[in-house]
Scaffold this motif. Structure first.
Motif, PDB file in Angstrom:
ATOM      1  N   THR A   9      -5.872  14.934 -10.163  1.00  0.00           N
ATOM      2  CA  THR A   9      -6.114  16.357 -10.422  1.00  0.00           C
ATOM      3  C   THR A   9      -6.438  16.604 -11.892  1.00  0.00           C
ATOM      4  OG1 THR A   9      -3.790  16.966 -10.888  1.00  0.00           O
ATOM      5  CG2 THR A   9      -4.505  16.993  -8.587  1.00  0.00           C
ATOM      6  N   GLY A  10      -7.233  17.662 -12.112  1.00  0.00           N
ATOM      7  CA  GLY A  10      -7.589  18.109 -13.459  1.00  0.00           C
ATOM      8  C   GLY A  10      -7.266  19.584 -13.604  1.00  0.00           C
ATOM      9  N   ALA A  11      -7.754  20.138 -14.716  1.00  0.00           N
ATOM     10  CA  ALA A  11      -7.384  21.509 -15.097  1.00  0.00           C
ATOM     11  C   ALA A  11      -7.689  22.536 -14.008  1.00  0.00           C
ATOM     12  CB  ALA A  11      -8.094  21.880 -16.392  1.00  0.00           C
ATOM     13  N   ALA A  15      -6.031  26.319 -12.401  1.00  0.00           N
ATOM     14  CA  ALA A  15      -6.793  27.542 -12.741  1.00  0.00           C
ATOM     15  C   ALA A  15      -6.260  28.750 -11.964  1.00  0.00           C
ATOM     16  CB  ALA A  15      -8.270  27.322 -12.444  1.00  0.00           C
ATOM     17  N   GLU A  16      -5.930  28.562 -10.693  1.00  0.00           N
ATOM     18  CA  GLU A  16      -5.476  29.710  -9.872  1.00  0.00           C
ATOM     19  C   GLU A  16      -4.034  30.089 -10.188  1.00  0.00           C
ATOM     20  OE1 GLU A  16      -8.342  27.698  -6.809  1.00  0.00           O
ATOM     21  OE2 GLU A  16      -6.789  28.778  -5.727  1.00  0.00           O
ATOM     22  N   SER A  17      -3.407  29.341 -11.095  1.00  0.00           N
ATOM     23  CA  SER A  17      -2.091  29.752 -11.610  1.00  0.00           C
ATOM     24  C   SER A  17      -2.264  30.529 -12.899  1.00  0.00           C
ATOM     25  CB  SER A  17      -1.214  28.506 -11.855  1.00  0.00           C
ATOM     26  OG  SER A  17      -0.966  27.836 -10.617  1.00  0.00           O
ATOM     27  N   GLN A  87      -4.411  14.655 -14.950  1.00  0.00           N
ATOM     28  CA  GLN A  87      -4.809  14.769 -16.354  1.00  0.00           C
ATOM     29  C   GLN A  87      -4.095  15.972 -16.979  1.00  0.00           C
ATOM     30  OE1 GLN A  87      -9.307  14.078 -16.970  1.00  0.00           O
ATOM     31  NE2 GLN A  87      -9.108  14.517 -14.797  1.00  0.00           N
ATOM     32  N   ASN A  88      -3.494  16.796 -16.147  1.00  0.00           N
ATOM     33  CA  ASN A  88      -2.868  18.028 -16.634  1.00  0.00           C
ATOM     34  C   ASN A  88      -1.543  17.733 -17.316  1.00  0.00           C
ATOM     35  OD1 ASN A  88      -5.033  19.234 -15.423  1.00  0.00           O
ATOM     36  ND2 ASN A  88      -3.908  19.847 -13.582  1.00  0.00           N
ATOM     37  N   VAL A  89      -1.250  18.512 -18.323  1.00  0.00           N
ATOM     38  CA  VAL A  89       0.025  18.338 -19.044  1.00  0.00           C
ATOM     39  C   VAL A  89       1.035  19.379 -18.588  1.00  0.00           C
ATOM     40  CG1 VAL A  89      -1.055  17.233 -21.036  1.00  0.00           C
ATOM     41  CG2 VAL A  89      -0.838  19.737 -21.001  1.00  0.00           C
ATOM     42  N   ILE A 171      -9.421  16.584  -7.449  1.00  0.00           N
ATOM     43  CA  ILE A 171      -9.368  18.054  -7.407  1.00  0.00           C
ATOM     44  C   ILE A 171      -9.501  18.625  -8.824  1.00  0.00           C
ATOM     45  CG2 ILE A 171      -8.070  20.106  -6.698  1.00  0.00           C
ATOM     46  CD1 ILE A 171      -6.428  18.375  -4.794  1.00  0.00           C
ATOM     47  N   GLY A 172     -10.506  19.483  -9.028  1.00  0.00           N
ATOM     48  CA  GLY A 172     -10.549  20.321 -10.232  1.00  0.00           C
ATOM     49  C   GLY A 172     -10.687  19.587 -11.536  1.00  0.00           C
ATOM     50  N   THR A 173     -11.618  18.621 -11.594  1.00  0.00           N
ATOM     51  CA  THR A 173     -11.888  17.967 -12.880  1.00  0.00           C
ATOM     52  C   THR A 173     -13.394  17.824 -13.045  1.00  0.00           C
ATOM     53  OG1 THR A 173     -11.600  15.972 -14.238  1.00  0.00           O
ATOM     54  CG2 THR A 173     -11.572  15.673 -11.841  1.00  0.00           C
ATOM     55  N   SER A 174     -13.853  17.966 -14.310  1.00  0.00           N
ATOM     56  CA  SER A 174     -15.297  17.871 -14.582  1.00  0.00           C
ATOM     57  C   SER A 174     -15.717  16.408 -14.750  1.00  0.00           C
ATOM     58  CB  SER A 174     -15.621  18.651 -15.869  1.00  0.00           C
ATOM     59  OG  SER A 174     -14.910  18.073 -16.969  1.00  0.00           O
ATOM     60  N   PRO A 198     -15.248  23.945  -7.226  1.00  0.00           N
ATOM     61  CA  PRO A 198     -16.300  24.936  -6.940  1.00  0.00           C
ATOM     62  C   PRO A 198     -17.637  24.577  -7.594  1.00  0.00           C
ATOM     63  CG  PRO A 198     -14.658  25.832  -8.463  1.00  0.00           C
ATOM     64  CD  PRO A 198     -14.138  24.508  -8.001  1.00  0.00           C
ATOM     65  N   ARG A 199     -17.548  23.806  -8.722  1.00  0.00           N
ATOM     66  CA  ARG A 199     -18.796  23.399  -9.403  1.00  0.00           C
ATOM     67  C   ARG A 199     -18.670  21.903  -9.697  1.00  0.00           C
ATOM     68  NH1 ARG A 199     -16.902  27.933 -10.848  1.00  0.00           N
ATOM     69  NH2 ARG A 199     -15.578  27.066 -12.490  1.00  0.00           N
ATOM     70  N   PRO A 200     -18.769  21.069  -8.659  1.00  0.00           N
ATOM     71  CA  PRO A 200     -18.456  19.649  -8.833  1.00  0.00           C
ATOM     72  C   PRO A 200     -19.417  18.932  -9.775  1.00  0.00           C
ATOM     73  CG  PRO A 200     -19.431  20.054  -6.676  1.00  0.00           C
ATOM     74  CD  PRO A 200     -19.201  21.396  -7.302  1.00  0.00           C
ATOM     75  N   ARG A 211     -16.721  22.249  -1.762  1.00  0.00           N
ATOM     76  CA  ARG A 211     -17.150  23.086  -2.886  1.00  0.00           C
ATOM     77  C   ARG A 211     -16.405  24.419  -2.911  1.00  0.00           C
ATOM     78  NH1 ARG A 211     -22.110  21.862  -5.297  1.00  0.00           N
ATOM     79  NH2 ARG A 211     -23.192  20.097  -4.312  1.00  0.00           N
ATOM     80  N   THR A 212     -15.162  24.372  -3.314  1.00  0.00           N
ATOM     81  CA  THR A 212     -14.394  25.618  -3.384  1.00  0.00           C
ATOM     82  C   THR A 212     -13.192  25.404  -4.301  1.00  0.00           C
ATOM     83  OG1 THR A 212     -13.285  27.315  -2.063  1.00  0.00           O
ATOM     84  CG2 THR A 212     -12.966  25.048  -1.370  1.00  0.00           C
ATOM     85  N   GLY A 213     -12.415  26.476  -4.508  1.00  0.00           N
ATOM     86  CA  GLY A 213     -11.250  26.379  -5.382  1.00  0.00           C
ATOM     87  C   GLY A 213     -10.137  25.549  -4.747  1.00  0.00           C
TER      88      GLY A 213
HETATM   89  N1  APR Z   1     -10.147  25.139  -8.299  1.00  0.00           N
HETATM   90  C1  APR Z   1     -10.595  23.868  -8.467  1.00  0.00           C
HETATM   91  N2  APR Z   1     -11.367  23.476  -9.506  1.00  0.00           N
HETATM   92  C2  APR Z   1     -11.706  24.420 -10.406  1.00  0.00           C
HETATM   93  C3  APR Z   1     -11.282  25.764 -10.313  1.00  0.00           C
HETATM   94  C4  APR Z   1     -10.468  26.113  -9.197  1.00  0.00           C
HETATM   95  N3  APR Z   1     -10.025  27.362  -9.005  1.00  0.00           N
HETATM   96  N4  APR Z   1     -11.795  26.446 -11.381  1.00  0.00           N
HETATM   97  C5  APR Z   1     -12.494  25.544 -12.108  1.00  0.00           C
HETATM   98  N5  APR Z   1     -12.456  24.337 -11.518  1.00  0.00           N
HETATM   99  C6  APR Z   1     -13.050  23.084 -11.958  1.00  0.00           C
HETATM  100  C7  APR Z   1     -14.305  23.213 -12.797  1.00  0.00           C
HETATM  101  O1  APR Z   1     -15.450  23.367 -11.959  1.00  0.00           O
HETATM  102  C8  APR Z   1     -14.311  21.879 -13.543  1.00  0.00           C
HETATM  103  O2  APR Z   1     -14.951  20.866 -12.773  1.00  0.00           O
HETATM  104  O3  APR Z   1     -12.124  22.431 -12.795  1.00  0.00           O
HETATM  105  C9  APR Z   1     -12.830  21.552 -13.664  1.00  0.00           C
HETATM  106  C10 APR Z   1     -12.296  21.765 -15.065  1.00  0.00           C
HETATM  107  O4  APR Z   1     -12.919  20.821 -15.916  1.00  0.00           O
HETATM  108  P1  APR Z   1     -12.345  20.655 -17.406  1.00  0.00           P
HETATM  109  O5  APR Z   1     -12.085  22.005 -17.986  1.00  0.00           O
HETATM  110  O6  APR Z   1     -13.244  19.696 -18.111  1.00  0.00           O
HETATM  111  O7  APR Z   1     -10.902  19.996 -17.179  1.00  0.00           O
HETATM  112  P2  APR Z   1     -10.576  18.476 -16.952  1.00  0.00           P
HETATM  113  O8  APR Z   1     -11.657  17.775 -16.197  1.00  0.00           O
HETATM  114  O9  APR Z   1      -9.199  18.416 -16.395  1.00  0.00           O
HETATM  115  O10 APR Z   1     -10.544  17.914 -18.466  1.00  0.00           O
HETATM  116  C11 APR Z   1     -10.139  16.580 -18.632  1.00  0.00           C
HETATM  117  O11 APR Z   1     -10.229  16.859 -21.016  1.00  0.00           O
HETATM  118  O12 APR Z   1      -9.816  18.063 -22.905  1.00  0.00           O
HETATM  119  C12 APR Z   1      -9.355  17.039 -22.135  1.00  0.00           C
HETATM  120  O13 APR Z   1      -7.138  16.317 -22.030  1.00  0.00           O
HETATM  121  C13 APR Z   1      -7.978  17.325 -21.588  1.00  0.00           C
HETATM  122  O14 APR Z   1      -7.056  16.606 -19.480  1.00  0.00           O
HETATM  123  C14 APR Z   1      -8.166  17.254 -20.080  1.00  0.00           C
HETATM  124  C15 APR Z   1      -9.429  16.433 -19.938  1.00  0.00           C
END
Ligand code: APR
Length: 234
Positions: A9-11, A15-17, A87-89, A171-174, A198-200, A211-213
């Motif tokens: 999982t990523g950020a 987001a929905e929190s 990756q989340n803290v 889930i939820g990482t760029s 939502p924006r993979p 492709r959703t939250g």
């Molecule tokens: N549900 C799921 N995914 C979502 C939502 C949502 N509601 N809203 C946004 N996203 C997706 C975005 O489309 C994007 O792909 O979450 C992803 C966020 O990407 P980043 O902001 O780059 O976060 P992340 O990939 O976790 O970053 C990785 O970068 O800065 C460092 O250490 C930091 O752990 C972080 C790492």
């Protein structure tokens, strides 16, 4: 023996929190110069600024709650051996009740001694703020965060988990930041891979995109998994 479901999982998971992601419009890296607040050089240059950045994020975290996506991953523990690599803290996976959570980039609610990285202290909601002069047990402390330019000590156990996965979910990482973004390459051939976002980011054709939250996406994932489990039982 339950199938091993490994989830990265990523950020976007949080987001929905109400917790800002990094690279979405208006995200953290639009608000702060990343190398000043989240890199080893930045911490050496101006530790007070870095402490303030993480203090602010801790206050936001204690005001946040796990969302439907976090809770859905806990539900999956009924039918699967679920291991989360994040990756989340933030501590939202733990607060939702997930049993196995491996943090790649550190933990916001923890600090560690500057003179001994093995001394790690958990901060409490009534004691969230640190400065360069804060001491715990006589030790100056720093955020227990993996800054840019620092090693990611948990990447080896994370790779092992992915290599053992019967199902892999992102889930939820760029997929911008390595080594976390490279975990996909360790999935065994034939193991199903799902990506909820939502924006993979671009991924190989083998990956099943949802492709959703996270909240809605984990619900769809649960249905897809129960359908495929049902087929296998036939
Ligand atoms: N549900 C799921 N995914 C979502 C939502 C949502 N509601 N809203 C946004 N996203 C997706 C975005 O489309 C994007 O792909 O979450 C992803 C966020 O990407 P980043 O902001 O780059 O976060 P992340 O990939 O976790 O970053 C990785 O970068 O800065 C460092 O250490 C930091 O752990 C972080 C790492």
């Amino acid at each position: 023996m339950k199938p091993k479901l490994v989830i990265s999982t990523g950020a976007g998971m949080s987001a929905e929190s109400g917790i800002a992601t990094f690279r979405d419009a208006g995200g953290l890296w639009d608000q702060y110069p990343v190398m000043d607040v989240a890199s080893a050089d930045g911490f050496a240059r101006n530790p007070a600024l870095v402490h303030q950045f993480y203090n602010k994020r801790r206050h936001e975290l204690v005001a946040a709650r796990p969302n439907k996506g976090h809770l859905g991953l806990v539900d999956l523990e009924r039918d699967y051996d679920v291991y989360i690599i994040t990756q989340n803290v933030d501590n939202l996976h733990e607060r939702a009740g997930s049993s196995h959570v491996l943090h790649l980039h550190g933990e916001l609610m923890k600090v560690r001694a500057l003179d001994n990285p093995d001394l790690i202290y958990e901060l409490t909601p009534d004691n969230l703020d640190t400065t360069p002069d804060t001491t715990i047990d006589g030790h100056r402390v720093r955020p227990h965060i993996v800054f840019f330019q620092e090693a990611v000590p948990n990447i080896e156990p994370a790779i092992e988990l992915v290599e053992q996965a019967d199902i892999f979910v992102v889930i939820g990482t760029s997929l911008n930041v390595y080594p976390a973004a490279g975990l996909l390459q360790y999935v065994r051939p034939g193991v199903p891979v799902y990506y909820i976002d939502p924006r993979p980011a671009p991924v190989p054709p083998r990956v099943h995109l949802i492709r959703t939250g996270a909240g809605e996406g984990v619900g769809q994932l649960k249905n897809l998994l129960s359908e495929s489990r049902g087929q296998q039982n036939i």
